[in-house]
Design an enzyme around this catalytic site. Sequence first.
Site, short mmCIF file in Angstrom:
data_model
loop_
_atom_site.label_atom_id
_atom_site.label_comp_id
_atom_site.label_asym_id
_atom_site.label_seq_id
_atom_site.Cartn_x
_atom_site.Cartn_y
_atom_site.Cartn_z
N LYS A 84 0.46 -1.26 -0.21
CA LYS A 84 0.16 -0.09 -0.14
C LYS A 84 1.04 1.21 -0.17
O LYS A 84 1.43 0.84 0.97
CB LYS A 84 -0.71 0.24 0.75
CG LYS A 84 -2.11 -1.04 0.77
CD LYS A 84 -3.07 0.09 2.26
CE LYS A 84 -5.26 -1.20 1.86
NZ LYS A 84 -5.24 -1.19 3.30
N LYS A 141 0.65 -10.53 8.36
CA LYS A 141 0.26 -9.98 7.45
C LYS A 141 0.83 -10.64 6.12
O LYS A 141 -0.51 -9.89 4.83
CB LYS A 141 0.60 -7.94 7.22
CG LYS A 141 0.78 -7.13 6.68
CD LYS A 141 0.76 -5.86 7.08
CE LYS A 141 0.08 -4.84 5.73
NZ LYS A 141 0.39 -3.36 6.16
N ARG A 198 -8.35 -8.89 3.30
CA ARG A 198 -7.63 -7.12 3.63
C ARG A 198 -8.03 -6.07 4.41
O ARG A 198 -7.14 -5.91 5.65
CB ARG A 198 -6.49 -6.83 2.70
CG ARG A 198 -5.58 -6.04 2.64
CD ARG A 198 -4.59 -6.10 1.85
NE ARG A 198 -3.15 -4.81 2.13
CZ ARG A 198 -2.12 -4.93 1.62
NH1 ARG A 198 -2.35 -5.19 0.20
NH2 ARG A 198 -1.65 -3.82 1.95
#
Length: 360
Positions: A145, A229, A243
């Site tokens: 991200k 993660k 997610r």
Amino acid sequence: MMLKKLSVDLGKRSYPIFIADGALTTPSLWQDCLVKRGKVVIVTNETVQKWYLEPLQSSLKSIGVEALSCILPDGEQYKDLKHFNDILTFLLENSAGRDSTVFALGGGVIGDMTGFAAACYQRGIDFIQVPTTLLSYVDSSVGGKTAVNHPLGKNMIGAFYQPKAVIIDLNTLKTLPEREIAAGMAEVIKYGIIWDRDFFSYLEDNSEKVWAHDLDVLSDVVYRCCEIKAEVVHQDETEGGLRAILNLGHTFGHAIETFMGYGVWLHGEAVAAGMVMASRLALGRGYISEEVFERIRALIARNRLPVSRPDSMPGEAFLQLMIHDKKNRNGHINYIVPDELGRVSLRCDVTEEEALAAVS
């Protein structure tokens, strides 16, 4: 040197995560991760530069790589389009090509902006995450991200773009202010709430050892967070479903950051208060018991984090700001709430009255 390794499994875009004490001064790690041999640019900030720029440049020089440095001011308030453009300008002025590699040396702000710049420059060049804060170790450096903030919302402009590697040097925590360690612990605690109740219990017994920089505990904690993660990202890279659980506390937390002004509350501080709010919402609906709520609140408080909203922020401000959150769908505010320790769910049927009660 203690070294642990795991991978983020994304097919051809898979990449390693190295966790070590002394990684910055271990040239072999950089030799293995630097795939292309064009120009190398290290993006960092004025604070991190003083501690860690020279050790990284020296490691790279020992394998025959001369690295340029792009230095930005330090702070969440600089995670904007202006300073994002400064990175692009630096790459252009120094004739970086498609065979160039950008290193993000710093915390989440540097990682997010550098990754976004790498995604955009010449339609994508390689970048390597070198996180230097606990929060960036366990959260922002992993998963691809990248983004900058906008006055109307946090991380509203960005891209999903994976690094070529993540290299974590646990020794960087030795120079991290206490407030930054606390901010990182918010994201650490999150993993126990959303995924692993045994890990939550482990943190209840051992989180003070993270503060004491116990390398065995610290490496285990960072490894487990990255492992969780990596598994979530493997199953849902672009947040189409699973997610979203990583956003526990973030809907409330982003509202706090936007209202207060970026950098006034650290991201982890806002998320910590947001997780208490999400847990209070779950308590009000009967999803969790009073005992579970108190365990969550107590662990957050024990790690020197806020458990309530800023005094200056009215409840109505949350409603006004949360509607703009990028995670919303079809005009509904999406809330991630705990169903029990180790499991959360997404709820989009929360009333304004329930939301106001949660932030009270």
